[in-house]
Enzyme design. Structure first.
Site, PDB file in Angstrom:
ATOM      1  N   ARG A  61       0.814  -1.212   0.000  1.00  0.00           N
ATOM      2  CA  ARG A  61       0.000   0.000   0.000  1.00  0.00           C
ATOM      3  C   ARG A  61       0.850   1.266   0.000  1.00  0.00           C
ATOM      4  O   ARG A  61       0.448   2.288  -0.536  1.00  0.00           O
ATOM      5  CB  ARG A  61      -0.979  -0.020   1.180  1.00  0.00           C
ATOM      6  CG  ARG A  61      -2.127  -0.998   0.946  1.00  0.00           C
ATOM      7  CD  ARG A  61      -3.002  -1.204   2.176  1.00  0.00           C
ATOM      8  NE  ARG A  61      -3.387   0.009   2.841  1.00  0.00           N
ATOM      9  CZ  ARG A  61      -4.645   0.435   2.994  1.00  0.00           C
ATOM     10  NH1 ARG A  61      -5.646  -0.264   2.502  1.00  0.00           N
ATOM     11  NH2 ARG A  61      -4.909   1.538   3.652  1.00  0.00           N
ATOM     12  N   SER A  82      -2.676   0.900   8.111  1.00  0.00           N
ATOM     13  CA  SER A  82      -3.512   1.907   7.429  1.00  0.00           C
ATOM     14  C   SER A  82      -3.182   3.335   7.833  1.00  0.00           C
ATOM     15  O   SER A  82      -3.111   4.217   6.990  1.00  0.00           O
ATOM     16  CB  SER A  82      -5.000   1.631   7.677  1.00  0.00           C
ATOM     17  OG  SER A  82      -5.404   0.460   7.006  1.00  0.00           O
ATOM     18  N   ASP A 114       1.199  14.818  -0.265  1.00  0.00           N
ATOM     19  CA  ASP A 114       0.357  15.864  -0.852  1.00  0.00           C
ATOM     20  C   ASP A 114       0.693  17.230  -0.263  1.00  0.00           C
ATOM     21  O   ASP A 114       0.732  18.240  -0.974  1.00  0.00           O
ATOM     22  CB  ASP A 114      -1.127  15.549  -0.647  1.00  0.00           C
ATOM     23  CG  ASP A 114      -1.686  14.564  -1.655  1.00  0.00           C
ATOM     24  OD1 ASP A 114      -1.018  14.300  -2.685  1.00  0.00           O
ATOM     25  OD2 ASP A 114      -2.806  14.064  -1.432  1.00  0.00           O
ATOM     26  N   HIS A 158       2.935  16.291 -12.776  1.00  0.00           N
ATOM     27  CA  HIS A 158       2.010  17.402 -13.035  1.00  0.00           C
ATOM     28  C   HIS A 158       2.695  18.755 -12.809  1.00  0.00           C
ATOM     29  O   HIS A 158       2.331  19.748 -13.426  1.00  0.00           O
ATOM     30  CB  HIS A 158       0.766  17.304 -12.148  1.00  0.00           C
ATOM     31  CG  HIS A 158      -0.141  16.175 -12.514  1.00  0.00           C
ATOM     32  ND1 HIS A 158      -0.913  15.528 -11.575  1.00  0.00           N
ATOM     33  CD2 HIS A 158      -0.400  15.575 -13.696  1.00  0.00           C
ATOM     34  CE1 HIS A 158      -1.608  14.577 -12.174  1.00  0.00           C
ATOM     35  NE2 HIS A 158      -1.317  14.589 -13.465  1.00  0.00           N
ATOM     36  N   ARG A 165       1.950  13.512  -9.136  1.00  0.00           N
ATOM     37  CA  ARG A 165       1.857  14.950  -8.847  1.00  0.00           C
ATOM     38  C   ARG A 165       3.156  15.674  -9.213  1.00  0.00           C
ATOM     39  O   ARG A 165       3.111  16.808  -9.700  1.00  0.00           O
ATOM     40  CB  ARG A 165       1.517  15.197  -7.384  1.00  0.00           C
ATOM     41  CG  ARG A 165       0.081  14.944  -7.035  1.00  0.00           C
ATOM     42  CD  ARG A 165      -0.848  15.981  -7.672  1.00  0.00           C
ATOM     43  NE  ARG A 165      -2.206  15.727  -7.281  1.00  0.00           N
ATOM     44  CZ  ARG A 165      -3.137  15.209  -8.074  1.00  0.00           C
ATOM     45  NH1 ARG A 165      -2.853  14.908  -9.335  1.00  0.00           N
ATOM     46  NH2 ARG A 165      -4.352  15.005  -7.632  1.00  0.00           N
ATOM     47  N   GLU A 185       0.008   4.460   6.116  1.00  0.00           N
ATOM     48  CA  GLU A 185      -0.184   4.597   4.671  1.00  0.00           C
ATOM     49  C   GLU A 185      -0.994   5.848   4.326  1.00  0.00           C
ATOM     50  O   GLU A 185      -0.660   6.578   3.391  1.00  0.00           O
ATOM     51  CB  GLU A 185      -0.857   3.334   4.133  1.00  0.00           C
ATOM     52  CG  GLU A 185       0.036   2.114   4.270  1.00  0.00           C
ATOM     53  CD  GLU A 185      -0.691   0.825   4.625  1.00  0.00           C
ATOM     54  OE1 GLU A 185      -0.004  -0.177   4.856  1.00  0.00           O
ATOM     55  OE2 GLU A 185      -1.940   0.830   4.690  1.00  0.00           O
ATOM     56  N   SER A 238       8.583   0.091   7.933  1.00  0.00           N
ATOM     57  CA  SER A 238       9.657  -0.562   8.686  1.00  0.00           C
ATOM     58  C   SER A 238      11.031  -0.027   8.324  1.00  0.00           C
ATOM     59  O   SER A 238      11.951  -0.053   9.148  1.00  0.00           O
ATOM     60  CB  SER A 238       9.638  -2.071   8.418  1.00  0.00           C
ATOM     61  OG  SER A 238      10.040  -2.354   7.076  1.00  0.00           O
TER      62      SER A 238
END
Length: 186
Positions: A46, A150, A161, A60, A57, A153, A88
């Site tokens: 993930r 999760s 971002d 872009h 990005r 990630e 890890s």
């Protein structure tokens, strides 16, 4: 819990992890990305999905960026930067990529939970995200209600971002300019 209760808990977890990222480390990460002629992005699982979004990005923005392992990715050179996302910091394939990058004189940036890892010891910049999984949490850590990795990630994706927004500010770019490089093959 219902969806809104889960949403509040997840947002609280993300606020905790994202506001704990060291400002100087974040600035140094953005500086390395900005200075690099080419940015090579690597992650597994993930984390690999998240880093692909970062590479997109960067493209872009007009920055030469590649995803390690894709068929059209060239060799990294001395003026390149390898960005690795690894909770890890020990994933064998990613350790190998970082080793190769250092051998040719390229820089390495790591986004991780583990600032003492093998990759961290090679890295020019380490961005620590304090998002241990329920399995890896130490005494005093915030334990996520989310499964497995999760929280890490999600946090690494949002951090990247945020890094893009910091780069946009440096370069005087806006979304309209970046949309000009967005795929439109319809």
């Amino acid at each position: 819990m219902n969806n809104q209760e889960y949403a509040k808990k997840v947002i609280d977890e993300l606020t905790h992890t994202l506001t704990k990222i060291d400002t100087e480390d974040a600035e140094n990460f953005v500086e390395l990305v900005d200075e690099a002629d080419e940015v090579f992005c690597a992650g597994a699982g993930r984390s690999g999905f998240q880093i692909k979004g970062f590479a997109m990005r960067l493209m872009h923005m007009g920055k030469a960026s590649y995803v390690v392992g894709e068929t059209c990715t060239p060799n990294i050179k001395e003026d390149g930067l390898l960005v690795v996302c690894s909770g890890s910091g020990e994933t064998k394939s990613l350790v190998n990529h970082a080793t190769k990058a250092k051998e040719v004189g390229a820089k390495v940036a790591l986004i991780t939970i583990n600032p003492e890892s093998t990759i961290a010891k090679m890295a020019d910049v380490v961005v620590e995200i304090s998002a241990p999984s329920p399995k890896s949490a130490k005494q005093g850590d915030v334990v996520s209600i989310q499964p497995m990795g999760s929280l890490f990630e999600q946090s690494e994706g949002i951090f990247m971002d945020i890094s893009i927004m910091m780069l946009m500010e440096r370069k005087g770019l806006d979304s309209d300019t970046m949309f000009g490089r967005h795929a439109n093959m319809e």
